[in-house]
Design a protein around this motif. Sequence first.
Motif, PDB file in Angstrom:
ATOM      1  N   ARG A 105       1.119  -0.735 -23.978  1.00 53.50           N
ATOM      2  CA  ARG A 105       0.545  -1.238 -22.734  1.00 53.50           C
ATOM      3  C   ARG A 105       1.268  -0.622 -21.555  1.00 53.50           C
ATOM      4  N   ARG A 106       0.502  -0.423 -20.491  1.00 50.63           N
ATOM      5  CA  ARG A 106       1.108   0.131 -19.286  1.00 50.63           C
ATOM      6  C   ARG A 106       2.093  -0.878 -18.708  1.00 50.63           C
ATOM      7  N   GLU A 107       3.222  -0.384 -18.292  1.00 54.47           N
ATOM      8  CA  GLU A 107       4.241  -1.270 -17.721  1.00 54.47           C
ATOM      9  C   GLU A 107       3.695  -1.972 -16.490  1.00 54.47           C
ATOM     10  N   LYS A 108       3.900  -3.276 -16.451  1.00 50.82           N
ATOM     11  CA  LYS A 108       3.363  -4.062 -15.347  1.00 50.82           C
ATOM     12  C   LYS A 108       4.072  -3.700 -14.046  1.00 50.82           C
ATOM     13  N   ARG A 109       3.252  -3.407 -13.025  1.00 54.68           N
ATOM     14  CA  ARG A 109       3.830  -3.024 -11.739  1.00 54.68           C
ATOM     15  C   ARG A 109       4.220  -4.253 -10.943  1.00 54.68           C
ATOM     16  N   LYS A 110       5.282  -4.108 -10.164  1.00 51.60           N
ATOM     17  CA  LYS A 110       5.701  -5.187  -9.288  1.00 51.60           C
ATOM     18  C   LYS A 110       4.742  -5.301  -8.110  1.00 51.60           C
ATOM     19  N   LEU A 111       4.757  -6.476  -7.488  1.00 50.09           N
ATOM     20  CA  LEU A 111       3.809  -6.758  -6.405  1.00 50.09           C
ATOM     21  C   LEU A 111       3.929  -5.762  -5.264  1.00 50.09           C
ATOM     22  N   LEU A 112       5.153  -5.480  -4.844  1.00 53.06           N
ATOM     23  CA  LEU A 112       5.352  -4.553  -3.718  1.00 53.06           C
ATOM     24  C   LEU A 112       4.878  -3.147  -4.082  1.00 53.06           C
ATOM     25  N   HIS A 113       5.072  -2.770  -5.341  1.00 47.41           N
ATOM     26  CA  HIS A 113       4.620  -1.447  -5.776  1.00 47.41           C
ATOM     27  C   HIS A 113       3.098  -1.366  -5.776  1.00 47.41           C
ATOM     28  N   GLU A 114       2.425  -2.455  -6.147  1.00 48.80           N
ATOM     29  CA  GLU A 114       0.963  -2.476  -6.111  1.00 48.80           C
ATOM     30  C   GLU A 114       0.462  -2.295  -4.685  1.00 48.80           C
ATOM     31  N   ILE A 115       1.114  -2.983  -3.739  1.00 45.06           N
ATOM     32  CA  ILE A 115       0.707  -2.851  -2.329  1.00 45.06           C
ATOM     33  C   ILE A 115       0.960  -1.432  -1.835  1.00 45.06           C
ATOM     34  N   TYR A 116       2.109  -0.870  -2.221  1.00 51.57           N
ATOM     35  CA  TYR A 116       2.439   0.498  -1.804  1.00 51.57           C
ATOM     36  C   TYR A 116       1.390   1.489  -2.306  1.00 51.57           C
ATOM     37  N   VAL A 117       0.961   1.335  -3.563  1.00 56.41           N
ATOM     38  CA  VAL A 117      -0.027   2.253  -4.144  1.00 56.41           C
ATOM     39  C   VAL A 117      -1.330   2.224  -3.350  1.00 56.41           C
ATOM     40  N   GLU A 118      -1.747   1.029  -2.917  1.00 56.63           N
ATOM     41  CA  GLU A 118      -3.005   0.924  -2.165  1.00 56.63           C
ATOM     42  C   GLU A 118      -2.886   1.586  -0.790  1.00 56.63           C
ATOM     43  N   PHE A 119      -1.713   1.474  -0.164  1.00 52.68           N
ATOM     44  CA  PHE A 119      -1.545   2.049   1.171  1.00 52.68           C
ATOM     45  C   PHE A 119      -1.151   3.525   1.118  1.00 52.68           C
ATOM     46  N   ALA A 120      -0.979   4.078  -0.087  1.00 49.16           N
ATOM     47  CA  ALA A 120      -0.684   5.506  -0.214  1.00 49.16           C
ATOM     48  C   ALA A 120      -1.948   6.344  -0.178  1.00 49.16           C
ATOM     49  N   ASN A 121      -3.081   5.700   0.069  1.00 50.01           N
ATOM     50  CA  ASN A 121      -4.360   6.400   0.204  1.00 50.01           C
ATOM     51  C   ASN A 121      -4.296   7.407   1.357  1.00 50.01           C
ATOM     52  N   PRO A 122      -4.739   8.665   1.151  1.00 54.09           N
ATOM     53  CA  PRO A 122      -4.642   9.676   2.215  1.00 54.09           C
ATOM     54  C   PRO A 122      -5.334   9.272   3.516  1.00 54.09           C
ATOM     55  N   LEU A 123      -6.491   8.609   3.413  1.00 58.03           N
ATOM     56  CA  LEU A 123      -7.208   8.187   4.618  1.00 58.03           C
ATOM     57  C   LEU A 123      -6.403   7.156   5.406  1.00 58.03           C
ATOM     58  N   ILE A 124      -5.800   6.219   4.682  1.00 56.89           N
ATOM     59  CA  ILE A 124      -5.014   5.189   5.364  1.00 56.89           C
ATOM     60  C   ILE A 124      -3.771   5.800   5.997  1.00 56.89           C
ATOM     61  N   ILE A 125      -3.135   6.731   5.311  1.00 60.88           N
ATOM     62  CA  ILE A 125      -1.956   7.411   5.876  1.00 60.88           C
ATOM     63  C   ILE A 125      -2.329   8.138   7.173  1.00 60.88           C
ATOM     64  N   LEU A 126      -3.479   8.820   7.160  1.00 58.63           N
ATOM     65  CA  LEU A 126      -3.941   9.523   8.363  1.00 58.63           C
ATOM     66  C   LEU A 126      -4.141   8.543   9.519  1.00 58.63           C
ATOM     67  N   LEU A 127      -4.758   7.394   9.230  1.00 60.04           N
ATOM     68  CA  LEU A 127      -4.971   6.393  10.278  1.00 60.04           C
ATOM     69  C   LEU A 127      -3.646   5.852  10.811  1.00 60.04           C
ATOM     70  N   LEU A 128      -2.699   5.611   9.937  1.00 58.04           N
ATOM     71  CA  LEU A 128      -1.399   5.091  10.379  1.00 58.04           C
ATOM     72  C   LEU A 128      -0.682   6.092  11.275  1.00 58.04           C
ATOM     73  N   VAL A 129      -0.801   7.379  10.932  1.00 56.07           N
ATOM     74  CA  VAL A 129      -0.184   8.421  11.769  1.00 56.07           C
ATOM     75  C   VAL A 129      -0.835   8.451  13.147  1.00 56.07           C
ATOM     76  N   LEU A 130      -2.179   8.419  13.174  1.00 55.41           N
ATOM     77  CA  LEU A 130      -2.893   8.435  14.460  1.00 55.41           C
ATOM     78  C   LEU A 130      -2.614   7.161  15.255  1.00 55.41           C
ATOM     79  N   GLY A 131      -2.496   6.019  14.570  1.00 56.23           N
ATOM     80  CA  GLY A 131      -2.162   4.777  15.267  1.00 56.23           C
ATOM     81  C   GLY A 131      -0.781   4.845  15.895  1.00 56.23           C
ATOM     82  N   THR A 132       0.153   5.477  15.192  1.00 56.33           N
ATOM     83  CA  THR A 132       1.509   5.638  15.731  1.00 56.33           C
ATOM     84  C   THR A 132       1.502   6.524  16.970  1.00 56.33           C
TER      85      THR A 132
END
Length: 342
Positions: free
Chosen positions: A64-91
């Motif tokens: 079985r795949r090793e269970k990911r921790k909660l913070l790691h799950e959130i990090y994976v979702e926000f590592a999306n290229p589109l979201i990263i681009l938006l965060l850079v432009l927002g900054t």
Amino acid sequence: MHVRLHGLFHKKHFRLGMSQDLKFDVSAVSENEIYSRLKTSREGLSDAEARRRLFRYGKNEAARREKRKLLHEIYVEFANPLIILLLVLGTFSLFFSDKFSAVIIYVMAAMSGLLSFFQEHRAEKAVEKLNALVRVMAAVLRNGQLKELKINDLVPGDVVSLSAGDIVPADLRLVSSNDLFVSESSLTGESLPVEKFSRPVDEARGFLKAHNLLFTGSSVVSGTGSGVVFHTGSYTEFGKISDSLSANPVETGFDRGIKDFTWLMIKAILSMVAIILAINLLDRRDFFDSLLFALAVAVGLAPETLPMIVTVNLSKGALDMSKKKVVVKRLDAIQNFGAMDI
């Protein structure tokens, strides 16, 4: 020539002391030789020997795949290229005091990432609850007595009794059968039940087609039989599939498309910023004002709502599938699922 089967003596077990000369064609040898090679008998293993083998070979369960921790799950979702681009432009917007645009961009990015996280986290929890409900038992001979044991406790050399409705708990070599028909669709894709016999194979037919072998994940449709376990856990044919699935997921066509589109937008935005900045500087305007204007154009070009729209559509697909009793663990899989041909 029959397929060379390592069985109990898989190559990983050689490191534990098993010698090379113990390999044999499990489908071709007689019943007595099966008992001899696997160091067992018609009465099955003793409890003490079963405990030793369980310690040596491990639980009879797929990887079985090793269970990911909660913070790691959130990090994976926000590592999306589109979201990263938006965060850079927002900054950038925040840096140049355009707080309203920055807040809008951050809110869109946060909503997209959190929606994906909650959808996939809920699906993961649903799968865990379903797995907790499954408690498959097997009828096993131990010390000459038939016992009901959890399939996780099976070891190579155990003698398992099967009847209609049973799930095959490990890879088995049949030693007796009576009108035994087995469904192997989960492994071979064959929808019709296959008749199985206990006699040795006398011609080359391929490992999965051997009429005296039963594999984990298949099920007994009718008849009765008994067999000796020769593979458990990750060494079963089904376990090998589970091993490949438990590895890091491959990049889907949807993921590649999103990355390609994101890089296209980045190139377009950088090109427009460079062109607008150059035109303003040639017109002898203030550099700082020209840079602010160019960055404002860049923020305007960015599709702030696109990640949210993509996530909502994928979530809608996952919800539609849930109504058909299908749990979608990764939202990105929806696009590939819809693109499949049958």
